[in-house]
Scaffold this active site. Structure first.
Site, PDB file in Angstrom:
ATOM      1  N   GLU A   1      62.390  92.909 -23.195  1.00 49.80           N
ATOM      2  CA  GLU A   1      61.660  93.593 -24.268  1.00 49.80           C
ATOM      3  C   GLU A   1      61.801  95.107 -24.178  1.00 49.80           C
ATOM      4  O   GLU A   1      61.913  95.787 -25.205  1.00 49.80           O
ATOM      5  CB  GLU A   1      60.186  93.180 -24.235  1.00 49.80           C
ATOM      6  CG  GLU A   1      59.968  91.757 -24.718  1.00 49.80           C
ATOM      7  CD  GLU A   1      58.544  91.287 -24.553  1.00 49.80           C
ATOM      8  OE1 GLU A   1      57.707  92.091 -24.073  1.00 49.80           O
ATOM      9  OE2 GLU A   1      58.246  90.121 -24.886  1.00 49.80           O
TER      10      GLU A   1
ATOM     11  N   HIS B   1      55.315  89.216 -31.174  1.00 55.69           N
ATOM     12  CA  HIS B   1      54.331  88.389 -30.487  1.00 55.69           C
ATOM     13  C   HIS B   1      53.480  87.552 -31.440  1.00 55.69           C
ATOM     14  O   HIS B   1      52.727  86.690 -30.991  1.00 55.69           O
ATOM     15  CB  HIS B   1      53.425  89.273 -29.621  1.00 55.69           C
ATOM     16  CG  HIS B   1      54.134  89.901 -28.464  1.00 55.69           C
ATOM     17  ND1 HIS B   1      54.872  91.056 -28.586  1.00 55.69           N
ATOM     18  CD2 HIS B   1      54.253  89.521 -27.170  1.00 55.69           C
ATOM     19  CE1 HIS B   1      55.384  91.368 -27.405  1.00 55.69           C
ATOM     20  NE2 HIS B   1      55.031  90.449 -26.537  1.00 55.69           N
TER      21      HIS B   1
END
Length: 237
Positions: A135, A168
């Site tokens: 990420e 997310h």
């Protein structure tokens, strides 16, 4: 944007989708349960992607070696500072979520990750290792890094952090994800080394996972009035 960055993004997406292939193979040919097949195929996909992505980033590493890079002591110092900055950002955003947006439930993303860990402890590798590594490379080094060449820090950090939040699918806590993304972007610019936000991200996730495993979060939330049931968000997974 360099072509290798596009390949890195494609590899990252492929790793996210790898369980769709790995799960039926794991259940049909290895007799695994669905949750075990998902966990092991996720780890395998992330591990393979990480190896290729790091290899593709070698030209960047070689260029950084030619520049005046910060010392390891400097990077360690800012990793410690960053850890506390990240928790401060999470704390402040949690207060705003509660007092302004009336967000009182726990993060669904965190609860889902903890459910997987409780079902198969090997899943813990994803939030504490592979998720922070990939990420930060995708959202800070590539997306933020490219945007920062064309706009000011704040706007580039907000855009990349917003995309980080969308990943997310935990929209109630968008502010917290953006706040964390701003800290990670700052650390990247400050130290000029993506390793620093990676380490801070790993430390954050490890701390939250350990707290979730060892502390009764619901009881803790009742005692901490300033949080008012706003659970800590696990960044990644």
């Amino acid at each position: 944007m360099p072509k290798r960055y596009w390949f890195i993004i494609i590899l990252y997406v492929a790793a996210q989708l790898f369980p769709a292939i790995g799960m039926p193979i794991g259940t049909s040919f290895f007799g695994l349960s669905e949750i075990d097949a998902m966990v092991f195929s996720s780890i395998l996909g992330m591990a393979i992607a990480s190896i290729f992505i790091i290899k593709m980033l070698m030209p960047d590493m070689e260029q950084s070696e030619m520049r005046n890079r910060p010392s390891y002591g400097y990077m360690f110092k800012w990793s410690i500072y960053g850890f506390f900055l990240a928790f401060l950002a999470q704390y402040v955003s949690s207060i705003i979520n509660v007092t302004v947006f009336n967000v009182e439930q726990s993060s669904e993303n965190t609860m889902l990750i903890m459910d997987y860990i409780n079902e198969n402890i090997w899943f813990i590798i994803l939030p504490i290792l592979f998720a922070p590594l990939l990420e930060e490379i995708i959202f800070r080094k590539i997306i933020f890094g490219q945007l920062y060449k064309k706009m000011n820090f704040f706007l580039a950090a907000v855009i990349s952090s917003s995309l980080f939040s969308v990943l997310h699918m935990d929209f109630t806590f968008t502010l917290t994800y953006i706040a964390m993304g701003l800290v990670f972007a700052y650390l990247y610019v400050k130290t000029k080394r993506i390793l620093v936000p990676i380490l801070v991200h790993m430390a954050m996730n490890t701390t939250v996972v350990l707290l979730q495993l060892t502390v009764d979060i619901e009881d803790l939330e009742k005692q901490l009035q300033e949080y008012q049931n706003a659970a800590m968000i696990l960044i990644g997974g």
